[in-house]
Every structure is written in structure tokens, then in C-alpha cells.
Write a protein that holds these residues in place. Structure first.
Motif: not given
Lengths: 194, 194
Positions: A115-117, A119-120, A123
Motif C-alpha cells: 500500500i505504501s508503495l 505513493a512511489e 509518481r
């Protein structure tokens, strides 16, 4: 091997294989399916045919390794996980829109990581994650969402930036949601948020 | 109602009811069990008897609401979830050590919320979360963990503070793991980390 003329792809990650109609519909309607190598065995056993299998290659069965050798893309890199390898592969293929399924539901450290990826990935490519419980949409700036009265929506922030929402029953007004310090569930979603 | 003379408690949260022997053993050995109200019905149906049921009271069945009226603690507060209400209740009862089970495995927004809330709780009480996949231990400063060669360990950081580990196969040396920007899985754990 199918030539991918599409600019969209579905990535099946290493978590719990989807059961809900929403993520399953993304698989059913996909024009290009990339399996993280840990997900390939189950997808193939269920009758699926991946267009590419990406990962460190340590989870795929010997049978499938041989059968799908021409679409197997082994990437050895301890610094990134198989989902990131799959996203990178899609981008290299000219894919601009990715739906990730199977990204959650087993080890929570993998769930958190996947999930946090998002945000990567956001981009570099348009990406959402569909799970058995909902849809994750990473956003970097203002965004309008279509919704309906009563829809539940949760907001998370990885950066200590103030957030303002419109159309939520419990709105945020220039409020910072720091990860680990605040968790806000805003429901029901009345109209739209940006 | 059992009088709680213990200083430890197990909280059963609203996620997937535990199936793995590790979280189940915490329930079996608990001296004081607090159910978030959404978890009470399943725990009771499985033959369990909670010592307290805490939450906004909108998930417990009418039958259990009557049967357990004397241990039902309704807290109306839109700003905190039932797990936080349960943790606060434990602290009010003089509990100093809490094990949370059932905190993950359903809606991922709840999983994320419950895990990130550990960073809040650890400021006030000793707390760990046991899931079907592992154990979450929030830490605020140096910490030594007992481990064994081959144990998998993942590190997450909510703050952009540099982290140094000892005894891991892939160590961190004064490295910042920002949430959403970096996800590191370090395995196997060879000895200990602090």
C-alpha cells in the motif's frame, strides 16, 4: 506470447488471491496481465494465463517455470519487492495505467509495504489497488472522486501536508494527518472529495 | 463480572478473528479479555466469555447486549475507533500490558489504522499486536529482540529518524525509512536488533 498493444495492465501481486467481484472483474477484463511470481501458480491453477511473470523467480513451480519460460522475467534485486519489479516491467513496456490486485490479505508487512508503495508508483504511472475490501487510489494533489451518499471512505497521508475535503460528512479543513499519529475514517462519503 | 486483579489484558479487535496458534494462545492464556464490540459476537459464539466489551455498541447483537449488559462499556466518540476505546478502557483499569489480536485481516483501512495506532498506544502502555502472520512490536528507542537465525523481520518507521540495526543479514546503518517512501524487509534475522 501476446504482444501488448494496450497501455493498461493488471498486476496480480503475492497476497491473497482476489475473491471479491471488483478485483476479479479487473482480471477478467484485463488486456495484459502481469503476475508477481508468487501469484503465478495460483492464477495458472485457476485457469488463468499470464502475459508476463515477474519477480525473483523463487516462488514459481518448476512446471510453470518451464511452461512459461518465454514470459518469465527474473529480476534479482534485494532492494525492491516483486510488486515493484512488476510495476517497473509494465512501465518499460509502455504501460501507463496499472491496476494492482492481490496486494493484501496475507502478511501484514507485505500489505503495508504494497500500500505504501503506491505513493512511489503514482509518481511514474497511473495506479490503483483493488482489494476484497475496497479500492486504494494514491493522490498527489487535488483530486475529485465520484461517489454516492453513504459510501465509506478513509483517508491516509504519508506526508505532514494539510488536507481539505469537500462533500464528506465529517470534513477535513486544512488538517494534517500524520501517519502513525492520526487515522481518520470519514464516512459516509456524501458527494465528492478533492 | 470478573474482578480484574491482573495488570495484563488481551484485546480482541474488529478484524478477522484469529486462526493462528500464536494469537489464539494469547486468548487462551489471558486473565482479562476485552472485546471491541464488533468482535464480541464471534468470540461469544465460539464459546468465549469476555470480561469487558467496549465500543460504540452498534455491532453487538441484541441478545449479547442484554446478556453482557453489566460488562458493556459504550463510548460515543467519532474521533477514535473501538480499538482505541478498548485500549483507553484497559489503561483506566490499571492494565499495563496489552496484547491486541484480531486487529487485521479485513478492511485494509482498518488494518492500517490499527497498526499505526500502535505508535500512539506505546506512549501510554506496553502493547504488542499478534496476527495470523506475525507479531508487531512498536518501539520508541533502542530495543533488543531475542531471535533465531532465519527469522523474518520487517522494519517500519513512522518518523524520519535514522535507524541502525545489529545482527540482521542486511543491516541498516543510520538509515531513514520514511513511510510511503521506503519499505525494507530485512531477513533473515540473525541475532538481534536494537
Amino acid at each position: 506470447m501476446k504482444t501488448n498493444s494496450s497501455t493498461s495492465a493488471v498486476i496480480i501481486a503475492n497476497g491473497r488471491f482476489p475473491r471479491h467481484p471488483l478485483p476479479l472483474s479487473y482480471i477478467d477484463n484485463a488486456t495484459f496481465i502481469v503476475c508477481c511470481d508468487g501469484a503465478a501458480n495460483e492464477f495458472i491453477a485457476l485457469g488463468g494465463t499470464p502475459d508476463a511473470i515477474v519477480g525473483d523467480g523463487d516462488s514459481i513451480s518448476e512446471e510453470n517455470r518451464k511452461r512459461f519460460a518465454n514470459i518469465l522475467h527474473i529480476v534479482h534485486d534485494q532492494e525492491i519487492n516483486d510488486l515493484t519489479k512488476s510495476v517497473n516491467y509494465c512501465i518499460e513496456q509502455g504501460i501507463t495505467d496499472i491496476v494492482i490486485v492481490g496486494g493484501t490479505g496475507k502478511r501484514e508487512d507485505h500489505t503495508l509495504g504494497n500500500i505504501s508503495l503506491l505513493a512511489e508508483y503514482i509518481r511514474k504511472v497511473n495506479v490503483i489497488m483493488a482489494t476484497n475490501w475496497g479500492l486504494f487510489t494514491p493522490i498527489q494533489s487535488n483530486r475529485v472522486f465520484q461517489s454516492f451518499k453513504g459510501e465509506a471512505v478513509s483517508l491516509f497521508s504519508f506526508d505532514p501536508e494539510p488536507i481539505t475535503t469537500y462533500g464528506l460528512q465529517y470534513p477535513l479543513d486544512n488538517r494534517v494527518l500524520t501517519t502513525g499519529r492520526a487515522y481518520k475514517e470519514k464516512r459516509p462519503f456524501r458527494n465528492q472529495a478533492c
